[in-house]
Design an enzyme around this catalytic site. Structure first.
Site, PDB file in Angstrom:
ATOM      1  N   ASP A  28       2.921  -8.646   0.699  1.00 11.67           N
ATOM      2  CA  ASP A  28       2.069  -9.823   0.520  1.00 11.67           C
ATOM      3  C   ASP A  28       1.414  -9.850  -0.847  1.00 11.67           C
ATOM      4  OD1 ASP A  28       0.688  -7.488   1.391  1.00 11.67           O
ATOM      5  OD2 ASP A  28      -1.101  -8.685   1.780  1.00 11.67           O
ATOM      6  N   LYS A 156      -3.829 -10.426   7.785  1.00 14.82           N
ATOM      7  CA  LYS A 156      -4.460  -9.317   7.066  1.00 14.82           C
ATOM      8  C   LYS A 156      -5.590  -9.841   6.177  1.00 14.82           C
ATOM      9  CE  LYS A 156      -3.592  -7.161   2.717  1.00 14.82           C
ATOM     10  NZ  LYS A 156      -2.712  -6.494   1.754  1.00 14.82           N
ATOM     11  N   GLU A 198      -8.865  -4.446   7.358  1.00 13.33           N
ATOM     12  CA  GLU A 198      -8.588  -3.523   6.248  1.00 13.33           C
ATOM     13  C   GLU A 198      -9.825  -3.294   5.369  1.00 13.33           C
ATOM     14  OE1 GLU A 198      -5.327  -4.626   3.652  1.00 13.33           O
ATOM     15  OE2 GLU A 198      -5.633  -2.894   2.363  1.00 13.33           O
ATOM     16  N   GLU A 200     -10.607  -1.250   2.695  1.00 12.58           N
ATOM     17  CA  GLU A 200     -10.035  -0.267   1.763  1.00 12.58           C
ATOM     18  C   GLU A 200     -11.156   0.412   0.977  1.00 12.58           C
ATOM     19  OE1 GLU A 200      -6.812  -1.465  -0.828  1.00 12.58           O
ATOM     20  OE2 GLU A 200      -6.926   0.420  -1.947  1.00 12.58           O
ATOM     21  N   LYS A 240      -6.391  -1.008   9.345  1.00 18.37           N
ATOM     22  CA  LYS A 240      -5.628  -0.552   8.172  1.00 18.37           C
ATOM     23  C   LYS A 240      -6.602   0.123   7.203  1.00 18.37           C
ATOM     24  CE  LYS A 240      -2.707  -2.274   4.415  1.00 18.37           C
ATOM     25  NZ  LYS A 240      -1.525  -3.070   4.135  1.00 18.37           N
ATOM     26  N   SER A 313       1.269   0.931   6.646  1.00 14.30           N
ATOM     27  CA  SER A 313       1.329  -0.461   6.227  1.00 14.30           C
ATOM     28  C   SER A 313       1.318  -0.396   4.708  1.00 14.30           C
ATOM     29  CB  SER A 313       0.119  -1.226   6.773  1.00 14.30           C
ATOM     30  OG  SER A 313       0.134  -2.550   6.290  1.00 14.30           O
ATOM     31  N   TYR A 372      -5.058  -6.871  -5.287  1.00 10.45           N
ATOM     32  CA  TYR A 372      -3.792  -7.081  -4.607  1.00 10.45           C
ATOM     33  C   TYR A 372      -3.281  -8.483  -4.814  1.00 10.45           C
ATOM     34  CZ  TYR A 372      -0.212  -5.606  -1.376  1.00 10.45           C
ATOM     35  OH  TYR A 372       0.980  -5.236  -0.825  1.00 10.45           O
TER      36      TYR A 372
HETATM   37  P1  13P Z   1      -0.672  -0.306  -0.937  1.00  5.91           P
HETATM   38  O1  13P Z   1       0.071   0.431   0.125  1.00  5.91           O
HETATM   39  O2  13P Z   1       0.112  -0.534  -2.186  1.00  5.91           O
HETATM   40  O3  13P Z   1      -2.036   0.280  -1.181  1.00  5.91           O
HETATM   41  O4  13P Z   1      -0.942  -1.789  -0.428  1.00  5.91           O
HETATM   42  C1  13P Z   1      -1.059  -2.075   0.887  1.00  5.91           C
HETATM   43  C2  13P Z   1      -1.858  -3.288   1.076  1.00  5.91           C
HETATM   44  O5  13P Z   1      -1.493  -4.143   1.845  1.00  5.91           O
HETATM   45  C3  13P Z   1      -3.127  -3.424   0.355  1.00  5.91           C
HETATM   46  O6  13P Z   1      -3.867  -4.477   0.877  1.00  5.91           O
END
Ligand code: 13P
Length: 372
Positions: A28, A156, A198, A200, A240, A313, A372
């Protein structure tokens, strides 16, 4: 629409995405991000090149053995492929070109399509420099309904937090991002999409693994509290997270066993057992490191057995050698590279990956302050 209408379907979709030995292909990348990938292989960021690359992904035979779902960018969800549609009448009815919709090619293989629904991050007023909040809630219900009608069954939303000696993450950033994730999750569930939650935590910084673990516990605790307040149906949701590891500039590098043990401890302390699967992002780990760490997480989770499926993922760690091998022309080589990493990560999701048993490109995939 209410969540009640979709409760059973959401649980079934989430369970299908959590199939043993599988994970998600995160394809994505926004148009800007895929442009950076193409630039690295000397390719222009045109619609035709994006179509060709995503057609390569969608037509990789055997991918569904290890990949239960694919996360798409909006353009791809509505884009036709380079593959001539089987049904000429259906092809004639299409607005652009003759190709079968990309989404249909994934579905034909048995891979469930999903969609990135956040609209990116913006600076968070009142927080520390570099902290952000994730946008895209306005109109999200209508977009989710359109995506569902086109075949998407999960979504997501990527919220981003950082760790720094200046005090990041701030309480404001943790709470705002947790709340955004919960509003998103509830909203898309009301339209039949399983939310991938997610939060992160970037690898930027020189903090050690213990610091990451304590910050991540705080973040995940706050996220699940917000999901509860918003009435998110956990059995119809997925998490995630980043793996629990040291900052990229930390001199004390943890072993993969340590990453496995710290990650599992963090998750056991914070993630409800009702969540069917935890699918990790690769976050800048190299292809092989991502597989080895996922394998170590599953090894740590074997005794006693963890309540969730622990899969992947991955974006960068699934596509890096594929993009290089393809180079804009060599479809067979690109597909072989993708399949190799999909096999590696499928095995790692069972805890049976043998280090180095599949080819990989071992460049570092870390990008500071990753977008991203
Ligand atoms: P990476 O695995 O490259 O970190 O990316 C996954 C993703 O969907 C980030 O939002």
């Amino acid at each position: 629409m209410t969540l009640e209408l979709y409760r059973e379907e959401l649980a079934l979709t989430a369970a299908a995405l959590a199939a043993p030995g599988s994970g998600l292909l995160a394809a994505d990348e926004s148009t800007a991000t895929i442009g950076k990938r193409f630039e690295a292989i000397g390719l222009d960021n045109t619609e035709a090149n994006r179509r060709a690359y995503r057609t390569l992904l969608a037509t990789t035979a055997g991918l569904a053995e290890h990949v239960s779902g694919v996360i798409l960018y909006e353009e791809t969800l509505f884009q036709d492929s380079d593959v001539i549609a089987v049904d000429p009448l259906a092809a004639a009815a299409r607005s652009s070109g003759n190709g079968a919709p990309l989404v249909e090619l994934f579905q034909r293989q048995g891979i469930i399509p999903g969609i990135k629904v956040d609209l990116g991050v913006e600076p968070l007023a009142g927080a520390l420099p570099g902290e952000s909040w994730c946008t895209g809630l306005k109109g999200l219900g209508d977009r989710a309904a359109r995506y569902y009608a086109r075949g998407a069954r999960f979504a997501k939303w990527r919220a981003v937090l950082r760790i720094s000696s200046e005090g990041c993450p701030s309480e404001l950033a943790v709470r705002e991002n947790a709340w955004g994730l919960a509003r998103y999750a509830r909203t898309v569930q009301e339209h039949g999409l399983v939310p991938i939650v997610e939060p992160e935590i970037l690898m930027d910084g020189d903090h050690d693994i213990a610091t990451t673990a304590s910050v991540q516990e705080w973040v995940l605790r706050t996220v699940y509290e917000a999901l509860a307040i918003n009435g998110v149906f956990l059995e119809g949701s997925l998490l995630k997270p980043s793996m629990t590891t040291a900052g990229a500039e930390c001199l004390q590098r943890p072993s993969s066993e340590e990453v496995g043990e710290f990650t599992l401890r963090t998750l056991v302390r914070t993630v409800p057992a009702a969540v069917p699967a935890i699918l990790f992002l690769s976050g800048g780990l190299s292809e092989e490191d991502a597989s080895v760490c996922l394998n170590a997480i599953n090894a740590a989770a074997a005794q006693p057995a963890a309540p969730w499926h622990l899969g992947f993922s991955f974006g960068r760690a699934l596509q890096h050698s594929c993009l290089n091998a393809w180079g804009g022309t060599n479809v067979a080589a690109g597909q072989a590279a993708l399949l190799a990493r999909a096999r590696a990560n499928g095995a790692a999701s069972r805890g049976t990956y043998v280090v180095g048993s599949e080819p990989s490109d071992d460049s570092s995939l870390f990008v500071a302050n990753y977008n991203y």
